[in-house]
Write a protein that holds these residues in place. Structure first.
Motif, PDB file in Angstrom:
ATOM      1  N   ASN A 131       0.803  -1.225   0.000  1.00 21.05           N
ATOM      2  CA  ASN A 131       0.000   0.000   0.000  1.00 21.05           C
ATOM      3  C   ASN A 131       0.832   1.270   0.000  1.00 21.05           C
ATOM      4  O   ASN A 131       0.518   2.235  -0.696  1.00 21.05           O
ATOM      5  N   LYS A 132       1.889   1.293   0.786  1.00 23.21           N
ATOM      6  CA  LYS A 132       2.652   2.527   0.972  1.00 23.21           C
ATOM      7  C   LYS A 132       3.871   2.623   0.051  1.00 23.21           C
ATOM      8  O   LYS A 132       4.638   3.583   0.136  1.00 23.21           O
ATOM      9  N   LEU A 133       4.023   1.634  -0.824  1.00 22.12           N
ATOM     10  CA  LEU A 133       5.129   1.686  -1.779  1.00 22.12           C
ATOM     11  C   LEU A 133       4.780   2.614  -2.938  1.00 22.12           C
ATOM     12  O   LEU A 133       3.603   2.845  -3.250  1.00 22.12           O
ATOM     13  N   TYR A 134       5.820   3.127  -3.587  1.00 17.68           N
ATOM     14  CA  TYR A 134       5.643   3.964  -4.769  1.00 17.68           C
ATOM     15  C   TYR A 134       5.930   3.123  -6.015  1.00 17.68           C
ATOM     16  O   TYR A 134       6.625   2.101  -5.942  1.00 17.68           O
ATOM     17  N   PRO A 135       5.387   3.531  -7.171  1.00 18.55           N
ATOM     18  CA  PRO A 135       5.600   2.748  -8.394  1.00 18.55           C
ATOM     19  C   PRO A 135       7.061   2.435  -8.691  1.00 18.55           C
ATOM     20  O   PRO A 135       7.370   1.348  -9.206  1.00 18.55           O
ATOM     21  N   SER A 136       7.958   3.340  -8.351  1.00 17.65           N
ATOM     22  CA  SER A 136       9.386   3.111  -8.612  1.00 17.65           C
ATOM     23  C   SER A 136       9.953   1.949  -7.810  1.00 17.65           C
ATOM     24  O   SER A 136      11.024   1.429  -8.129  1.00 17.65           O
ATOM     25  N   GLU A 137       9.214   1.532  -6.780  1.00 19.92           N
ATOM     26  CA  GLU A 137       9.669   0.432  -5.932  1.00 19.92           C
ATOM     27  C   GLU A 137       9.077  -0.911  -6.355  1.00 19.92           C
ATOM     28  O   GLU A 137       9.311  -1.918  -5.695  1.00 19.92           O
ATOM     29  N   LEU A 138       8.333  -0.923  -7.453  1.00 18.45           N
ATOM     30  CA  LEU A 138       7.642  -2.130  -7.898  1.00 18.45           C
ATOM     31  C   LEU A 138       8.286  -2.695  -9.160  1.00 18.45           C
ATOM     32  O   LEU A 138       8.846  -1.965  -9.969  1.00 18.45           O
ATOM     33  N   SER A 139       8.167  -4.007  -9.330  1.00 20.01           N
ATOM     34  CA  SER A 139       8.593  -4.641 -10.577  1.00 20.01           C
ATOM     35  C   SER A 139       7.555  -4.352 -11.660  1.00 20.01           C
ATOM     36  O   SER A 139       6.440  -3.875 -11.378  1.00 20.01           O
ATOM     37  N   GLY A 140       7.897  -4.679 -12.922  1.00 21.71           N
ATOM     38  CA  GLY A 140       6.963  -4.465 -14.023  1.00 21.71           C
ATOM     39  C   GLY A 140       5.666  -5.225 -13.842  1.00 21.71           C
ATOM     40  O   GLY A 140       4.578  -4.689 -14.077  1.00 21.71           O
ATOM     41  N   GLY A 141       5.765  -6.486 -13.421  1.00 22.10           N
ATOM     42  CA  GLY A 141       4.572  -7.284 -13.202  1.00 22.10           C
ATOM     43  C   GLY A 141       3.711  -6.760 -12.070  1.00 22.10           C
ATOM     44  O   GLY A 141       2.473  -6.784 -12.151  1.00 22.10           O
ATOM     45  N   MET A 142       4.355  -6.262 -11.010  1.00 19.66           N
ATOM     46  CA  MET A 142       3.592  -5.690  -9.894  1.00 19.66           C
ATOM     47  C   MET A 142       2.864  -4.421 -10.325  1.00 19.66           C
ATOM     48  O   MET A 142       1.721  -4.183  -9.931  1.00 19.66           O
ATOM     49  N   LYS A 143       3.514  -3.604 -11.149  1.00 21.84           N
ATOM     50  CA  LYS A 143       2.855  -2.392 -11.651  1.00 21.84           C
ATOM     51  C   LYS A 143       1.609  -2.747 -12.445  1.00 21.84           C
ATOM     52  O   LYS A 143       0.570  -2.091 -12.327  1.00 21.84           O
ATOM     53  N   LYS A 144       1.713  -3.796 -13.279  1.00 22.07           N
ATOM     54  CA  LYS A 144       0.548  -4.215 -14.054  1.00 22.07           C
ATOM     55  C   LYS A 144      -0.586  -4.646 -13.138  1.00 22.07           C
ATOM     56  O   LYS A 144      -1.755  -4.333 -13.375  1.00 22.07           O
ATOM     57  N   ARG A 145      -0.243  -5.366 -12.081  1.00 26.11           N
ATOM     58  CA  ARG A 145      -1.281  -5.835 -11.163  1.00 26.11           C
ATOM     59  C   ARG A 145      -1.902  -4.679 -10.387  1.00 26.11           C
ATOM     60  O   ARG A 145      -3.114  -4.683 -10.120  1.00 26.11           O
ATOM     61  N   VAL A 146      -1.094  -3.681 -10.034  1.00 23.77           N
ATOM     62  CA  VAL A 146      -1.663  -2.484  -9.398  1.00 23.77           C
ATOM     63  C   VAL A 146      -2.594  -1.777 -10.377  1.00 23.77           C
ATOM     64  O   VAL A 146      -3.678  -1.314 -10.001  1.00 23.77           O
ATOM     65  N   GLY A 147      -2.171  -1.714 -11.657  1.00 23.90           N
ATOM     66  CA  GLY A 147      -3.034  -1.118 -12.671  1.00 23.90           C
ATOM     67  C   GLY A 147      -4.356  -1.855 -12.803  1.00 23.90           C
ATOM     68  O   GLY A 147      -5.411  -1.231 -12.948  1.00 23.90           O
ATOM     69  N   ILE A 148      -4.312  -3.174 -12.719  1.00 19.40           N
ATOM     70  CA  ILE A 148      -5.543  -3.965 -12.772  1.00 19.40           C
ATOM     71  C   ILE A 148      -6.382  -3.723 -11.518  1.00 19.40           C
ATOM     72  O   ILE A 148      -7.611  -3.591 -11.594  1.00 19.40           O
ATOM     73  N   ALA A 149      -5.729  -3.653 -10.360  1.00 17.93           N
ATOM     74  CA  ALA A 149      -6.457  -3.375  -9.116  1.00 17.93           C
ATOM     75  C   ALA A 149      -7.196  -2.041  -9.209  1.00 17.93           C
ATOM     76  O   ALA A 149      -8.352  -1.924  -8.783  1.00 17.93           O
ATOM     77  N   ARG A 150      -6.533  -1.034  -9.765  1.00 17.36           N
ATOM     78  CA  ARG A 150      -7.203   0.261  -9.948  1.00 17.36           C
ATOM     79  C   ARG A 150      -8.357   0.131 -10.944  1.00 17.36           C
ATOM     80  O   ARG A 150      -9.429   0.708 -10.747  1.00 17.36           O
ATOM     81  N   ALA A 151      -8.144  -0.649 -12.006  1.00 17.75           N
ATOM     82  CA  ALA A 151      -9.174  -0.803 -13.035  1.00 17.75           C
ATOM     83  C   ALA A 151     -10.431  -1.479 -12.507  1.00 17.75           C
ATOM     84  O   ALA A 151     -11.534  -1.193 -12.981  1.00 17.75           O
TER      85      ALA A 151
END
Length: 251
Positions: A131-151
């Motif tokens: 929750n408190k991490l920033y996008p720069s601290e995430l892997s590519g796959g994690m960013k995609k999953r966060v994007g899906i979570a937002r979607a």
């Protein structure tokens, strides 16, 4: 259900889309495929309203979206989830804030309710304690999953994914595909995926629309695709040895 009728779109003298018709059904993963410059992303943007088609109509559950003004489109946009090619997360926001951003725009939830919803969506895409991490601290796959979570934060009726596997390794791509398929079935949403990934096509392609030079050249399921005699489709799909082997195995 989403229906498009006779969609044309040009940029200057470049005619990108030339009379596209299609019906995308709920509860299915609908894929738009084609080579670079075939008009895939432009079509997606016309459907969601990021581009206005020069001609043609877009219907969301028989409501004509193309004729609506900004205010009239809001109820449909509340039911729309979008995963962009680069995930489009806000770098200055935490994961939690990125997900809550959509809820701030379209709901009157309390802050506690928004955080609870964010946690639910993160758990649904198998992400915890980020929750408190920033996008720069995430892997590519994690960013995609966060994007899906937002979607999916608004429990969408319509889910759009633009090249969801772009830049991902094969194993992570499969996980993203499986997640998109699971969410489509769970929410019974109308899912549209723009992709050039043949693993996605064979893995989750309930309905496939093939564009070639801005035109609709073929439509059908992934199983029907293997038996197609459309030369332009075959040249695109069977460029890889893996796909040639898949076709040969059913002959």
């Amino acid at each position: 259900m989403i229906e498009i009728q006779n969609i044309y779109k040009s940029f200057g003298n470049n005619e990108v889309l030339k009379g596209i018709d299609a019906i995308f059904e709920p509860g299915k993963v609908n894929l738009i495929i084609g080579g670079s410059g075939s008009g895939k992303s432009t079509l997606l943007k016309c459907i969601v309203g990021l581009h206005d088609p020069d001609q043609g109509k877009v219907f969301f559950d028989q409501q004509e979206f193309t004729e609506m003004d900004f205010e009239e489109r809001i109820p449909i946009r509340r039911n729309l989830g979008m995963l962009f090619q680069n995930s489009a997360l806000f770098d200055s926001m935490t994961v939690e804030q990125n997900i809550i951003f959509t809820l701030n725009m379209f709901t009157d939830m309390s802050q506690a309710e928004k955080i609870e919803r964010a946690n639910f969506c993160l758990d649904r895409v198998n992400l915890k304690d980020v929750n408190k991490l920033y996008p720069s601290e995430l892997s590519g796959g994690m960013k995609k999953r966060v994007g899906i979570a937002r979607a999916i934060s608004m429990s969408p009726k319509y889910l759009f994914c633009d090249e969801p596997n772009s830049g991902l390794d094969p194993a992570t791509s499969i996980l993203i595909d499986e997640l998109i398929q699971e969410l489509t079935e769970e929410y019974q949403c109308t899912t549209l995926v723009v992709t050039h990934d043949m693993n996605s096509v064979m893995g989750i392609g309930d309905y496939i629309l093939f564009l070639y030079q801005g035109q609709k050249f073929w439509e059908g399921s992934n199983e029907e695709m293997l038996r197609s005699d459309v030369q332009e489709l075959n040249d695109f799909v069977f460029a890889s040895p893996l796909m040639k082997a898949a076709r040969d195995s059913i002959k």
